[in-house]
Each structure stands twice: as C-alpha cells, then as structure tokens.
Write a protein that holds these residues in place. Sequence first.
Motif, PDB file in Angstrom:
ATOM      1  N   THR A 245       0.833  -1.201   0.000  1.00  0.00           N
ATOM      2  CA  THR A 245       0.000   0.000   0.000  1.00  0.00           C
ATOM      3  C   THR A 245       0.869   1.252   0.000  1.00  0.00           C
ATOM      4  OG1 THR A 245      -1.718  -1.191   1.210  1.00  0.00           O
ATOM      5  CG2 THR A 245      -1.856   1.211   1.200  1.00  0.00           C
ATOM      6  N   GLU A 246       1.928   1.228   0.822  1.00  0.00           N
ATOM      7  CA  GLU A 246       2.858   2.359   0.840  1.00  0.00           C
ATOM      8  C   GLU A 246       3.604   2.483  -0.476  1.00  0.00           C
ATOM      9  OE1 GLU A 246       3.447   4.851   2.978  1.00  0.00           O
ATOM     10  OE2 GLU A 246       1.693   4.123   4.076  1.00  0.00           O
ATOM     11  N   LEU A 247       3.931   1.373  -1.102  1.00  0.00           N
ATOM     12  CA  LEU A 247       4.605   1.427  -2.396  1.00  0.00           C
ATOM     13  C   LEU A 247       3.705   2.087  -3.432  1.00  0.00           C
ATOM     14  CD1 LEU A 247       6.931   0.863  -4.280  1.00  0.00           C
ATOM     15  CD2 LEU A 247       6.112  -1.491  -4.526  1.00  0.00           C
ATOM     16  N   ALA A 248       2.415   1.754  -3.411  1.00  0.00           N
ATOM     17  CA  ALA A 248       1.477   2.385  -4.338  1.00  0.00           C
ATOM     18  C   ALA A 248       1.429   3.893  -4.112  1.00  0.00           C
ATOM     19  CB  ALA A 248       0.091   1.768  -4.165  1.00  0.00           C
ATOM     20  N   ALA A 249       1.406   4.302  -2.847  1.00  0.00           N
ATOM     21  CA  ALA A 249       1.385   5.731  -2.542  1.00  0.00           C
ATOM     22  C   ALA A 249       2.681   6.408  -2.966  1.00  0.00           C
ATOM     23  CB  ALA A 249       1.139   5.931  -1.049  1.00  0.00           C
ATOM     24  N   SER A 250       3.789   5.727  -2.765  1.00  0.00           N
ATOM     25  CA  SER A 250       5.086   6.281  -3.166  1.00  0.00           C
ATOM     26  C   SER A 250       5.158   6.483  -4.670  1.00  0.00           C
ATOM     27  CB  SER A 250       6.212   5.352  -2.709  1.00  0.00           C
ATOM     28  OG  SER A 250       6.285   5.270  -1.313  1.00  0.00           O
ATOM     29  N   LEU A 251       4.694   5.492  -5.413  1.00  0.00           N
ATOM     30  CA  LEU A 251       4.690   5.623  -6.873  1.00  0.00           C
ATOM     31  C   LEU A 251       3.783   6.759  -7.326  1.00  0.00           C
ATOM     32  CD1 LEU A 251       4.671   1.867  -7.953  1.00  0.00           C
ATOM     33  CD2 LEU A 251       6.514   3.511  -8.330  1.00  0.00           C
ATOM     34  N   ALA A 252       2.616   6.880  -6.703  1.00  0.00           N
ATOM     35  CA  ALA A 252       1.687   7.946  -7.081  1.00  0.00           C
ATOM     36  C   ALA A 252       2.308   9.324  -6.839  1.00  0.00           C
ATOM     37  CB  ALA A 252       0.386   7.799  -6.292  1.00  0.00           C
ATOM     38  N   ARG A 253       3.065   9.438  -5.754  1.00  0.00           N
ATOM     39  CA  ARG A 253       3.697  10.709  -5.419  1.00  0.00           C
ATOM     40  C   ARG A 253       4.904  11.007  -6.303  1.00  0.00           C
ATOM     41  NH1 ARG A 253       4.930   9.307  -0.769  1.00  0.00           N
ATOM     42  NH2 ARG A 253       7.087   8.679  -1.182  1.00  0.00           N
ATOM     43  N   THR A 254       5.652   9.962  -6.648  1.00  0.00           N
ATOM     44  CA  THR A 254       6.963  10.162  -7.258  1.00  0.00           C
ATOM     45  C   THR A 254       6.970  10.011  -8.773  1.00  0.00           C
ATOM     46  OG1 THR A 254       7.933   9.291  -5.218  1.00  0.00           O
ATOM     47  CG2 THR A 254       9.370   9.418  -7.130  1.00  0.00           C
ATOM     48  N   ALA A 255       6.173   9.109  -9.314  1.00  0.00           N
ATOM     49  CA  ALA A 255       6.227   8.821 -10.753  1.00  0.00           C
ATOM     50  C   ALA A 255       6.107  10.070 -11.625  1.00  0.00           C
ATOM     51  CB  ALA A 255       5.155   7.797 -11.123  1.00  0.00           C
ATOM     52  N   PRO A 256       5.222  11.025 -11.302  1.00  0.00           N
ATOM     53  CA  PRO A 256       5.130  12.213 -12.164  1.00  0.00           C
ATOM     54  C   PRO A 256       6.407  13.052 -12.190  1.00  0.00           C
ATOM     55  CG  PRO A 256       3.165  11.989 -10.788  1.00  0.00           C
ATOM     56  CD  PRO A 256       4.171  11.021 -10.257  1.00  0.00           C
ATOM     57  N   LEU A 257       7.296  12.854 -11.219  1.00  0.00           N
ATOM     58  CA  LEU A 257       8.532  13.639 -11.150  1.00  0.00           C
ATOM     59  C   LEU A 257       9.676  13.001 -11.923  1.00  0.00           C
ATOM     60  CD1 LEU A 257       8.510  14.357  -7.295  1.00  0.00           C
ATOM     61  CD2 LEU A 257       7.466  15.719  -9.130  1.00  0.00           C
ATOM     62  N   LEU A 258       9.483  11.748 -12.351  1.00  0.00           N
ATOM     63  CA  LEU A 258      10.581  10.979 -12.934  1.00  0.00           C
ATOM     64  C   LEU A 258      10.530  10.998 -14.453  1.00  0.00           C
ATOM     65  CD1 LEU A 258      10.418   7.816 -10.637  1.00  0.00           C
ATOM     66  CD2 LEU A 258      11.764   9.901 -10.301  1.00  0.00           C
ATOM     67  N   ARG A 259      11.701  11.133 -15.037  1.00  0.00           N
ATOM     68  CA  ARG A 259      11.835  10.971 -16.486  1.00  0.00           C
ATOM     69  C   ARG A 259      13.160  10.261 -16.725  1.00  0.00           C
ATOM     70  NH1 ARG A 259       9.378  12.547 -20.991  1.00  0.00           N
ATOM     71  NH2 ARG A 259      10.575  12.843 -22.896  1.00  0.00           N
ATOM     72  N   PHE A 260      13.099   9.122 -17.418  1.00  0.00           N
ATOM     73  CA  PHE A 260      14.305   8.328 -17.625  1.00  0.00           C
ATOM     74  C   PHE A 260      14.120   7.410 -18.815  1.00  0.00           C
ATOM     75  CE2 PHE A 260      11.576   6.141 -14.597  1.00  0.00           C
ATOM     76  CZ  PHE A 260      11.553   4.830 -15.038  1.00  0.00           C
ATOM     77  N   GLU A 261      15.243   6.908 -19.323  1.00  0.00           N
ATOM     78  CA  GLU A 261      15.242   5.944 -20.421  1.00  0.00           C
ATOM     79  C   GLU A 261      15.582   4.537 -19.947  1.00  0.00           C
ATOM     80  OE1 GLU A 261      17.983   7.299 -23.362  1.00  0.00           O
ATOM     81  OE2 GLU A 261      17.142   9.332 -23.414  1.00  0.00           O
ATOM     82  N   TRP A 262      16.473   4.457 -18.961  1.00  0.00           N
ATOM     83  CA  TRP A 262      16.946   3.169 -18.460  1.00  0.00           C
ATOM     84  C   TRP A 262      16.321   2.871 -17.105  1.00  0.00           C
ATOM     85  CZ3 TRP A 262      20.386  -0.514 -20.321  1.00  0.00           C
ATOM     86  CH2 TRP A 262      21.159  -0.187 -21.442  1.00  0.00           C
ATOM     87  N   VAL A 263      15.750   1.682 -16.920  1.00  0.00           N
ATOM     88  CA  VAL A 263      15.447   1.194 -15.586  1.00  0.00           C
ATOM     89  C   VAL A 263      16.519   0.167 -15.234  1.00  0.00           C
ATOM     90  CG1 VAL A 263      13.794  -0.575 -16.430  1.00  0.00           C
ATOM     91  CG2 VAL A 263      13.732   0.184 -14.048  1.00  0.00           C
ATOM     92  N   LEU A 264      17.165   0.392 -14.087  1.00  0.00           N
ATOM     93  CA  LEU A 264      18.335  -0.387 -13.668  1.00  0.00           C
ATOM     94  C   LEU A 264      18.083  -0.871 -12.241  1.00  0.00           C
ATOM     95  CD1 LEU A 264      20.801   2.257 -15.069  1.00  0.00           C
ATOM     96  CD2 LEU A 264      20.551  -0.058 -16.002  1.00  0.00           C
ATOM     97  N   LEU A 273      14.179   2.225 -22.948  1.00  0.00           N
ATOM     98  CA  LEU A 273      13.106   2.624 -23.847  1.00  0.00           C
ATOM     99  C   LEU A 273      13.123   4.139 -23.980  1.00  0.00           C
ATOM    100  CD1 LEU A 273      10.115   0.459 -22.511  1.00  0.00           C
ATOM    101  CD2 LEU A 273      11.329   0.108 -24.681  1.00  0.00           C
ATOM    102  N   PRO A 274      12.474   4.699 -25.001  1.00  0.00           N
ATOM    103  CA  PRO A 274      12.355   6.158 -25.049  1.00  0.00           C
ATOM    104  C   PRO A 274      11.688   6.689 -23.782  1.00  0.00           C
ATOM    105  CG  PRO A 274      11.699   5.183 -27.138  1.00  0.00           C
ATOM    106  CD  PRO A 274      11.881   4.044 -26.196  1.00  0.00           C
ATOM    107  N   ALA A 275      12.099   7.865 -23.351  1.00  0.00           N
ATOM    108  CA  ALA A 275      11.620   8.402 -22.081  1.00  0.00           C
ATOM    109  C   ALA A 275      10.104   8.522 -22.045  1.00  0.00           C
ATOM    110  CB  ALA A 275      12.276   9.757 -21.822  1.00  0.00           C
ATOM    111  N   ASP A 276       9.483   8.928 -23.138  1.00  0.00           N
ATOM    112  CA  ASP A 276       8.024   9.044 -23.147  1.00  0.00           C
ATOM    113  C   ASP A 276       7.366   7.688 -22.932  1.00  0.00           C
ATOM    114  OD1 ASP A 276       8.159  11.759 -23.537  1.00  0.00           O
ATOM    115  OD2 ASP A 276       7.794  11.678 -25.713  1.00  0.00           O
ATOM    116  N   GLU A 277       7.938   6.644 -23.521  1.00  0.00           N
ATOM    117  CA  GLU A 277       7.390   5.296 -23.358  1.00  0.00           C
ATOM    118  C   GLU A 277       7.571   4.817 -21.917  1.00  0.00           C
ATOM    119  OE1 GLU A 277       5.785   1.464 -24.486  1.00  0.00           O
ATOM    120  OE2 GLU A 277       5.576   3.539 -25.170  1.00  0.00           O
ATOM    121  N   MET A 278       8.738   5.091 -21.323  1.00  0.00           N
ATOM    122  CA  MET A 278       8.948   4.725 -19.932  1.00  0.00           C
ATOM    123  C   MET A 278       7.946   5.446 -19.027  1.00  0.00           C
ATOM    124  SD  MET A 278      11.129   2.442 -18.902  1.00  0.00           S
ATOM    125  CE  MET A 278      12.662   1.600 -19.306  1.00  0.00           C
ATOM    126  N   SER A 279       7.712   6.723 -19.286  1.00  0.00           N
ATOM    127  CA  SER A 279       6.764   7.485 -18.472  1.00  0.00           C
ATOM    128  C   SER A 279       5.371   6.892 -18.563  1.00  0.00           C
ATOM    129  CB  SER A 279       6.742   8.947 -18.914  1.00  0.00           C
ATOM    130  OG  SER A 279       7.991   9.568 -18.657  1.00  0.00           O
TER     131      SER A 279
END
Length: 304
Positions: A245-264, A273-279
């Motif tokens: 549940t906390e992970l879901a809340a963390s993603l909801a709070r943080t995902a809009p702030l992130l832009r990246f091509e590589w997940v590592l 992937l292209p950054a837009d596709e990752m987003s």
Amino acid sequence: MSNDLLPESAPEEKTGEGWYVDERCTNCDVARQLAPDVIHERNGRAEVIRQPQNEAELRQMYAAAFACHTRSIRHPAQHLTPDVDPYPLALDDTVQLCGHNSRQTAGANSYLLRRPTGSTMMIDTPRWSAELATRYEALGPVTDVLLTHQDHAAHGRRYADRFGARLWIHEGDLDAAPDADHIIRGTDPVEIGAGVTAYPLPGHTRGSVLYLADGRYCFSGDSFYWSRGTADLEVAASVTWYSITELAASLARTAPLLRFEWVLPGHGDRKRLPADEMSRRLEQLTARTRTLQPQPIDFTAVRW
C-alpha cells in the motif's frame, strides 16, 4: 588467482563435458539476464539449455558465471580466471554493471555511474573484494556509495572506506548501515550531486530509495523492474517487506517527477526505452499497484 576472487565454497566438479548449473542455484534470474541465449528457467531454477556455439554466446556464459552469487555456473575444464572476467561491464558510455553479485544481497545487481568530472558513483554493492575495488577504481575515483535499501547494504561501508567515499542510506533502513555518512530523511527528493537525485520510495522496505541520474538512468533498487515475462515494468508484490500500500502511494507521489530511459534494478531485468514510453509504462504501473493487496512473501511468485 587471488583467493578473494574465488567462490567461498564449491561442490565437486561434475564429470562430463560442458557448462552446467549446480545445485546451489537460487533462481535469482541474473544468469538469464546475462546469458539469455543459453540459460533458461526450468523447474524453478536456472539451467543451461545448450552449450555456447560462438564467441558471443561464450561471452554471455562468462558474464553469467562471474555474476552468479553462488558461483553455480560451472564447466569441468574452463575455470573462472581473471583474463575472462568481463566486469565491470559497460551498458553504455555512462553506466557499468559491477557483476560479482553477493550472497549477502541475495544476488542483487550493482552499478557504477560515470560523472562528467571523471569520477564515479557506486549504486548498491557487489561482493566485497579488494581486487574488485581496485578494478572499479580504475574507471575513476568513486565519490559516493548509494544504497537503495537495507537488503543491499552489505559491503557498503567496506567499499566506501576503501574508496574514501560517502555512504548514503535512508533513515527508514538505517539499521542496515548505522554508520552511513549521509542519511536521507522523509519523502522529499534529495540532491546527491550534480545531475543525481535520490527519491525516497517506501514500500519494498521502509527506507527504499531510487536514484535518478541525468534524466536518463533510474536505479530503482527493488521498487520496480523490467519483466521479460510480461514485457513491462513490474513491482515484486510477493516480495514486499514493508507495505505494498505504501509502495502504491510512493509511486503515485513520485512517478510524475521521474523521467528516464533506463530502468536499472537490483533484482529483475534492465531495459532501455524512449523516455516518453517509460513514463507511460510507469504511469500504468502506478495504476496497477494501487489495486494490489498485501500477500505473504513468496519468491516463487515473482514474474521475471
């Protein structure tokens, strides 16, 4: 070969010819990430499906063998000597895979991040070895060791001391590295250095953190990863020590702030992937995670 590059223990050599995976395999998925053409999953463990047929496949096999945290990938005649060790292994011109995964981090991947100044940062740690530390230092002085969470904190202090580097961890997982030099607090982003930001992401553990670099690289720890099975970003819902549940809340709070091509990630596969596709995929993952309910720990249920 120095003793600190040898496995801690090894079973009797198998008779016969060819590469094989011994009974110590923990099905961590690392071998299949690195040698997908010759190693698959069968009956809940890694298995060599055929012998390497060309130089590229042999390189895959060595990469898997030197990364395996139990040294389970073996050959009765071809020993793991430094001259065939591919690590650190370049993923591109900025990120290197450390290899030599540690039993004390359940075989998690770790990385070196080059900075424009010529220095590097280490994200999570391989198993401790003085010879490996020398090898990693050859890429440039290591200024920081960034721990994503408590499961991956082993060897952090030893590497930081060897490098003269700063050791970072979140206060939620401080018990795993009580002598850290820098403690990340709360849930606000924290600048680690030019172009590198820590985003607290409680969920997998109370103190999980991901590190974003240069708007291209997301070192996600065990918060999310790329699944070959689903061909998408996933969370390890069945291996969540703190709170899904906390992970879901963390993603909801943080995902809009992130832009990246590589997940590592630490566990699970890497993907570019292209950054837009990752987003877009991260937004969808956030929505899916909101629907998940707590469940018992079950490593066998992870969708690699």
